[in-house]
Write an enzyme that holds these catalytic residues in place. Structure first.
Site, PDB file in Angstrom:
ATOM      1  N   GLU A 315      -2.695 -11.776  -2.841  1.00  0.00           N
ATOM      2  CA  GLU A 315      -2.246 -13.161  -2.719  1.00  0.00           C
ATOM      3  C   GLU A 315      -1.112 -13.458  -3.693  1.00  0.00           C
ATOM      4  O   GLU A 315      -0.103 -14.051  -3.323  1.00  0.00           O
ATOM      5  CB  GLU A 315      -3.421 -14.103  -2.974  1.00  0.00           C
ATOM      6  CG  GLU A 315      -3.042 -15.581  -2.885  1.00  0.00           C
ATOM      7  CD  GLU A 315      -4.171 -16.494  -3.330  1.00  0.00           C
ATOM      8  OE1 GLU A 315      -4.219 -17.640  -2.866  1.00  0.00           O
ATOM      9  OE2 GLU A 315      -4.987 -16.056  -4.152  1.00  0.00           O
ATOM     10  N   LYS A 412       5.468  13.445  -2.689  1.00  0.00           N
ATOM     11  CA  LYS A 412       4.121  13.976  -2.932  1.00  0.00           C
ATOM     12  C   LYS A 412       3.433  14.396  -1.636  1.00  0.00           C
ATOM     13  O   LYS A 412       2.362  15.016  -1.675  1.00  0.00           O
ATOM     14  CB  LYS A 412       3.287  12.946  -3.687  1.00  0.00           C
ATOM     15  CG  LYS A 412       3.787  12.717  -5.115  1.00  0.00           C
ATOM     16  CD  LYS A 412       3.066  11.584  -5.800  1.00  0.00           C
ATOM     17  CE  LYS A 412       3.572  11.414  -7.231  1.00  0.00           C
ATOM     18  NZ  LYS A 412       5.008  11.060  -7.298  1.00  0.00           N
TER      19      LYS A 412
END
Length: 659
Positions: A315, A412
């Site tokens: 939020e 990665k």
């Protein structure tokens, strides 16, 4: 002198006006003597009223022009124009007055000599007072003694600004132009860079300020490498384009950033590429409040989409970026509709409704868990958010007929050794499979390394540790990483997305990998400190090696294989990677989802190894829940074994009992 510096402004102005009241008549009388080369009572009587009128006319004019409002310590060469104008106006007024007061004409030569003499007196008196006040103000020794690297226009501006303040005292200007050596600019002598080591010691220089804002990053990097052995703090000025009106100010000086050390010059974006998927289209960014997602939003809104939809689980992050975008909208005077949505990409029904309702054209999917150790300790949440979340969003995009879907991937994902990398590679495989099984939505992915300033980045951590006096915590002395700035990465993502044909894996040119130990050492040196072990100084910074974290690699890669080709952009390459057909991948994903729902960690690990063939975990299962349960089970088994042994040893012999 200190008491004079502390006087109120009005009293200082009164002192300056009183000095002019006394010295301007004297200047006019000197002009008379120079003109007639003699001094007689008749001459003094002839010019008496002009001598009296000189300050009475000049001082009101100086007041009107603001000469007395100027702070003596802050004046620069611009004051000369004010003085010339003021003296010229006063001489004209005095000449006009002489015409009406004196019946006999006065010599025009006297007024000419006075004009030159008065200008010299007013200018010289102000600059002499400025120099004296600055020296008096420096006697406390509180100002930081600095050298300014760059004796051009910016260096002169900076030296003048610093001399006027209290924080810094410029004691040397450094420049490699031979014609400037030995010159004095803004009261500071210019030296060649070869003299810097001697000057640092002799003049007790604590900082070097690099005042060359038009310098290319590659050139700046070379200069920083030359300055590093001096063990003084280095600060730099921003690029000339970011300066207010091209004028350099004290507040523009900033600390060295990692991008200064990388020496990468930004490549101008291809406007045709960067706008094709955005301008006048409805665009959605997932993970909009994150490091990459928020920068994508900033760049997208400046390209004027029809609508911009933001999706994030946080939020606060969503609120922050939405407020920032509203400010950008206001600044550019646009009416772009910005719509923030709280939610997860795992909410497939909600995502599909959003995409259908607003007819979304382009999705930039940046929502992901990216912190390697955290995902290693929470593998099921990592798989669900990074891989299964991508699956849900991709299916919703196909159902809603979204034109373009761009996944933000990572280096990665190449031969992953951790769960986070494996989940991102799985997300790539999902999109590659969808790209081959349908044609309505164009899927592509962009793979790059570490972005500077993102959450979890080592650079802010190192800076914080240096400011705290150390130690710097480094996982391994040989660890290397690729780096890129967030704005550059976001800009390249937008351009790569426009080049996708379907199933493309784009790889960004990250430059040369950086050894993290070298990076930490340079950050210490350029902060004016030394590394413990190289120096016995009490404030030397210790570098501690704490060991690789679970799943962490020593070296990152950008390509799985060697099958790579260039594109129309010099920093974007297209890689050809292995794929899994959707029919086979679908079966594995269903099994993986079921294992996640059952919290079957062993099955999850086995399926992840099966679906991501390059996955080579460097550690066991690190999930906290799994480890706790396994530890409890082991402890319970050990306890049961001990109790069993005790029961067996204390069990009575039946024959003895019968007896």
């Amino acid at each position: 002198m200190k008491s004079f510096l502390e006087l109120p402004r009005f009293q200082k102005q009164l002192i300056a006006a009183t000095a002019d009241l006394i010295l301007l008549p004297l200047t006019f009388y000197v002009a008379v003597l120079l003109r007639y080369d003699s001094s007689t009572p008749q001459l003094f009587e002839m010019y008496f009223w002009m001598i009296v009128a000189a300050p009475l006319i000049s001082i009101p004019i100086f007041l009107r022009l603001g000469l007395y409002r100027a702070v003596i310590r802050f004046i620069d060469q611009k004051i000369v124009y004010v003085v010339v104008l003021g003296v010229s106006l006063s001489v004209v007024c005095m000449a006009a007055l002489a015409t009406f007061v004196h019946s006999a004409p006065l010599s025009r030569g006297v007024f000419g000599i006075y004009w030159v003499s008065a200008i010299l007196y007013v200018v010289a008196s102000r600059f002499l007072a400025r120099g004296y006040l600055l020296r008096a103000d420096d006697r406390g020794g509180s100002a930081v003694r600095v050298a300014i690297y760059g004796a051009g226009h910016s260096g002169m501006q900076l030296a003048s600004a610093l001399r006027a303040g209290h924080e810094y005292l410029p004691v040397a200007l450094i420049d490699d132009k031979k014609e400037l050596h030995g010159a004095t600019i803004a009261g500071v002598k210019v030296w060649p860079s070869s003299e810097l080591p001697r000057l640092v010691a002799e003049k007790q220089i604590k900082e070097v300020l690099l005042a060359m804002p038009s310098l290319r990053k590659a050139q700046q990097k070379l200069i920083l490498e030359q300055l590093e052995p001096l063990k003084v703090k280095i600060k730099v000025t921003p690029p000339i384009a970011s300066l207010v009106n091209g004028e350099l100010r004290v507040q523009d000086i900033r600390d060295i950033e990692i991008e200064d050390l990388l020496g990468r010059d930004a490549v101008e974006p291809d406007l045709g590429l960067i706008t094709s998927c955005i301008t006048d289209k409805t665009v959605m960014v997932t993970g909009a409040g994150g490091s990459i997602g928020s920068e994508l939003c900033r760049q997208i809104i400046r390209l004027r989409p029809k609508r911009l939809l933001l999706l994030d689980m946080s939020e606060f992050a969503l609120y922050s970026i939405e407020q920032e975008l509203q400010e950008i909208k206001k600044g550019q005077g646009s009416e772009i509709n910005v719509l923030p949505f709280l939610g997860s990409v795992l909410e497939s029904e909600k995502c599909e409704r959003i995409l259908r309702t607003f007819s979304v054209d382009t999705i930039y999917h940046a929502a992901a868990y990216k912190h390697v150790p955290l995902v290693e300790h929470n593998p099921i949440q990592g798989i669900r958010n990074n891989a299964l979340g991508t699956l849900c969003l991709a299916q919703a995009a196909i159902a809603a007929k979204v034109s373009c879907f761009v996944l933000i991937s990572t280096d990665k994902a190449v031969r992953p050794t951790n769960v986070m990398g494996a989940t991102k590679r799985l997300a790539e495989l999902i999109l590659q499979a969808f790209a081959r099984s349908q044609t309505g939505t164009r899927f592509c992915m962009v793979r790059f390394g570490n972005v500077l300033g993102s959450s979890g980045s080592v650079v802010p951590l190192f800076r914080k540790q240096i400011m705290a006096g150390g130690p710097i915590t480094l996982t391994h002395p040989e660890i290397t990483r690729y780096f890129m700035t967030i704005p550059e990465a976001a800009q390249l993502v937008l351009q790569a997305g426009a080049m996708g044909e379907g199933g493309d894996v784009f790889v960004l040119d990250m430059g040369e990998p950086v050894k993290i130990l070298d990076l930490a050492t340079r950050m210490v040196h350029l902060s004016g400190l030394e590394v413990q072990g190289d120096s016995d100084a009490t404030d030397a910074i210790e570098i501690q090696h704490v060991g690789l974290r679970p799943g962490e690699k020593l070296y990152e890669e950008l390509l799985i294989g060697s099958n790579v080709e260039g594109t129309q952009h010099p920093l974007i390459m297209r890689a050809q990677e292995t794929e899994i057909p959707w029919t086979e991948l679908q079966r594995l994903l269903q099994a993986l989802e079921h294992a996640c729902e059952q919290f079957d960690y062993e099955k999850v690990r086995a399926l992840l190894l099966q679906v991501v063939a390059e996955y080579a975990p460097q550690c066991g299962i690190e999930d906290f829940l799994w480890n706790e349960k396994r530890g409890a089970a082991t402890s319970l088994a050990a306890t049961a074994s001990d109790i069993g042994g005790q029961v067996k040893s204390s069990k009575p012999d039946l024959k003895q009992v019968i007896k």
